[in-house]
Scaffold this motif. Sequence first.
Motif, PDB file in Angstrom:
ATOM      1  N   VAL A  49       0.857  -1.180   0.000  1.00  9.89           N
ATOM      2  CA  VAL A  49       0.000   0.000   0.000  1.00  9.89           C
ATOM      3  C   VAL A  49       0.897   1.235   0.000  1.00  9.89           C
ATOM      4  O   VAL A  49       1.855   1.315   0.759  1.00  9.89           O
ATOM      5  N   HIS A  50       0.585   2.172  -0.876  1.00 14.08           N
ATOM      6  CA  HIS A  50       1.376   3.396  -0.973  1.00 14.08           C
ATOM      7  C   HIS A  50       0.583   4.614  -0.506  1.00 14.08           C
ATOM      8  O   HIS A  50       1.140   5.528   0.089  1.00 14.08           O
ATOM      9  N   ALA A  51      -0.739   4.627  -0.783  1.00 16.32           N
ATOM     10  CA  ALA A  51      -1.567   5.760  -0.377  1.00 16.32           C
ATOM     11  C   ALA A  51      -3.027   5.317  -0.287  1.00 16.32           C
ATOM     12  O   ALA A  51      -3.432   4.350  -0.925  1.00 16.32           O
ATOM     13  N   LEU A  52      -3.786   6.052   0.525  1.00 14.73           N
ATOM     14  CA  LEU A  52      -5.200   5.751   0.721  1.00 14.73           C
ATOM     15  C   LEU A  52      -5.976   7.056   0.824  1.00 14.73           C
ATOM     16  O   LEU A  52      -5.591   7.962   1.565  1.00 14.73           O
ATOM     17  N   LEU A  53      -7.068   7.135   0.075  1.00 22.17           N
ATOM     18  CA  LEU A  53      -7.951   8.296   0.092  1.00 22.17           C
ATOM     19  C   LEU A  53      -9.363   7.821   0.442  1.00 22.17           C
ATOM     20  O   LEU A  53     -10.088   7.356  -0.425  1.00 22.17           O
ATOM     21  N   PRO A  54      -9.739   7.881   1.736  1.00 27.20           N
ATOM     22  CA  PRO A  54     -11.112   7.529   2.099  1.00 27.20           C
ATOM     23  C   PRO A  54     -12.049   8.719   1.870  1.00 27.20           C
ATOM     24  O   PRO A  54     -11.659   9.864   2.071  1.00 27.20           O
ATOM     25  N   ALA A  55     -13.250   8.420   1.417  1.00 27.33           N
ATOM     26  CA  ALA A  55     -14.260   9.462   1.208  1.00 27.33           C
ATOM     27  C   ALA A  55     -15.585   8.968   1.773  1.00 27.33           C
ATOM     28  O   ALA A  55     -16.004   7.844   1.508  1.00 27.33           O
ATOM     29  N   THR A  56     -16.224   9.808   2.545  1.00 26.52           N
ATOM     30  CA  THR A  56     -17.500   9.483   3.171  1.00 26.52           C
ATOM     31  C   THR A  56     -18.608  10.225   2.444  1.00 26.52           C
ATOM     32  O   THR A  56     -18.450  11.403   2.099  1.00 26.52           O
ATOM     33  N   LEU A  57     -19.729   9.558   2.220  1.00 27.95           N
ATOM     34  CA  LEU A  57     -20.883  10.222   1.631  1.00 27.95           C
ATOM     35  C   LEU A  57     -21.677  10.896   2.742  1.00 27.95           C
ATOM     36  O   LEU A  57     -22.009  10.266   3.742  1.00 27.95           O
ATOM     37  N   VAL A  58     -21.928  12.179   2.559  1.00 27.58           N
ATOM     38  CA  VAL A  58     -22.690  12.948   3.540  1.00 27.58           C
ATOM     39  C   VAL A  58     -23.770  13.740   2.805  1.00 27.58           C
ATOM     40  O   VAL A  58     -23.619  14.086   1.636  1.00 27.58           O
ATOM     41  N   HIS A  59     -24.857  14.020   3.510  1.00 29.26           N
ATOM     42  CA  HIS A  59     -25.909  14.860   2.949  1.00 29.26           C
ATOM     43  C   HIS A  59     -25.490  16.315   3.068  1.00 29.26           C
ATOM     44  O   HIS A  59     -24.976  16.744   4.094  1.00 29.26           O
ATOM     45  N   SER A  60     -25.719  17.066   2.007  1.00 33.65           N
ATOM     46  CA  SER A  60     -25.396  18.492   2.004  1.00 33.65           C
ATOM     47  C   SER A  60     -26.611  19.266   1.512  1.00 33.65           C
ATOM     48  O   SER A  60     -27.036  19.098   0.361  1.00 33.65           O
ATOM     49  N   LEU A  61     -27.162  20.087   2.367  1.00 33.30           N
ATOM     50  CA  LEU A  61     -28.285  20.929   1.957  1.00 33.30           C
ATOM     51  C   LEU A  61     -27.829  21.988   0.963  1.00 33.30           C
ATOM     52  O   LEU A  61     -28.555  22.348   0.038  1.00 33.30           O
ATOM     53  N   ALA A  62     -26.607  22.480   1.129  1.00 25.73           N
ATOM     54  CA  ALA A  62     -26.072  23.498   0.222  1.00 25.73           C
ATOM     55  C   ALA A  62     -25.877  22.962  -1.190  1.00 25.73           C
ATOM     56  O   ALA A  62     -25.968  23.704  -2.160  1.00 25.73           O
ATOM     57  N   HIS A  63     -25.622  21.662  -1.304  1.00 22.22           N
ATOM     58  CA  HIS A  63     -25.372  21.062  -2.618  1.00 22.22           C
ATOM     59  C   HIS A  63     -26.523  20.167  -3.070  1.00 22.22           C
ATOM     60  O   HIS A  63     -26.389  19.420  -4.038  1.00 22.22           O
ATOM     61  N   ALA A  64     -27.628  20.231  -2.342  1.00 25.70           N
ATOM     62  CA  ALA A  64     -28.877  19.553  -2.728  1.00 25.70           C
ATOM     63  C   ALA A  64     -28.726  18.055  -2.930  1.00 25.70           C
ATOM     64  O   ALA A  64     -29.182  17.492  -3.912  1.00 25.70           O
ATOM     65  N   GLY A  65     -28.074  17.401  -2.011  1.00 26.87           N
ATOM     66  CA  GLY A  65     -27.957  15.947  -2.090  1.00 26.87           C
ATOM     67  C   GLY A  65     -26.692  15.462  -1.421  1.00 26.87           C
ATOM     68  O   GLY A  65     -26.054  16.181  -0.653  1.00 26.87           O
ATOM     69  N   LYS A  66     -26.347  14.221  -1.721  1.00 32.14           N
ATOM     70  CA  LYS A  66     -25.136  13.645  -1.143  1.00 32.14           C
ATOM     71  C   LYS A  66     -23.901  14.172  -1.854  1.00 32.14           C
ATOM     72  O   LYS A  66     -23.905  14.406  -3.061  1.00 32.14           O
ATOM     73  N   VAL A  67     -22.844  14.337  -1.080  1.00 32.50           N
ATOM     74  CA  VAL A  67     -21.533  14.691  -1.604  1.00 32.50           C
ATOM     75  C   VAL A  67     -20.519  13.703  -1.042  1.00 32.50           C
ATOM     76  O   VAL A  67     -20.743  13.099   0.007  1.00 32.50           O
ATOM     77  N   ALA A  68     -19.429  13.525  -1.740  1.00 29.60           N
ATOM     78  CA  ALA A  68     -18.323  12.711  -1.237  1.00 29.60           C
ATOM     79  C   ALA A  68     -17.360  13.650  -0.518  1.00 29.60           C
ATOM     80  O   ALA A  68     -16.860  14.602  -1.116  1.00 29.60           O
ATOM     81  N   MET A  69     -17.135  13.384   0.755  1.00 29.75           N
ATOM     82  CA  MET A  69     -16.274  14.236   1.580  1.00 29.75           C
ATOM     83  C   MET A  69     -14.934  13.526   1.797  1.00 29.75           C
ATOM     84  O   MET A  69     -14.897  12.449   2.397  1.00 29.75           O
ATOM     85  N   ALA A  70     -13.863  14.116   1.306  1.00 33.47           N
ATOM     86  CA  ALA A  70     -12.523  13.577   1.505  1.00 33.47           C
ATOM     87  C   ALA A  70     -11.810  14.431   2.539  1.00 33.47           C
ATOM     88  O   ALA A  70     -11.542  15.611   2.297  1.00 33.47           O
ATOM     89  N   ALA A  71     -11.544  13.844   3.697  1.00 31.99           N
ATOM     90  CA  ALA A  71     -10.896  14.591   4.768  1.00 31.99           C
ATOM     91  C   ALA A  71      -9.576  13.963   5.201  1.00 31.99           C
ATOM     92  O   ALA A  71      -8.870  14.526   6.027  1.00 31.99           O
TER      93      ALA A  71
END
Length: 161
Positions: free
Chosen positions: A69-91
């Motif tokens: 393994v060299h790198a990992l990018l986890p992304a969580t799906l969250v609801h966003s009222l500002a974006h009118a639906g789910k967004v993928a959040m990479a933190a």
Amino acid sequence: MSSALQFPPRLAESADADRLDAWLAMRRPLPVPEARARRLSLDALLAQGGQGVCVMLEAGHGTDGTHLVHALLPATLVHSLAHAGKVAMAADWWCDATGDPGREAFDACMGLLADWCRAHGIRHVLAAPSLQPGGGSPQGFVPDASGLWRRDCIPAAKSLG
């Protein structure tokens, strides 16, 4: 993708769980309760059951013949009222301590995440500003009103066959 990346990024799967868990534990050891919680979160993302996804980058082969393994990018799906639906959040952006995969690897992982979002009807990827190796905006991202970086994803057309 240039020859600087040995392997293209890919979506991590449930079969990668033990290897990723051990790799994360080497990068940042946690007390047992927190380590169990991290493993549960990892398992939920790897199951790709609507909570999110992990994009991983492998490099070279270990002594057992598996890719390291060299790198990992986890992304969580969250609801966003500002974006009118789910967004993928990479933190989180995890990279091998022996070498920074750099901007090219980060952009390749973000590109795969955007492709996954398009295929699943997710219209936006939001990323923490501190994730980008070397600073600056990630490729394809613009500043969002929330203070995060935003990449718009036009959903892929569905075809009935």
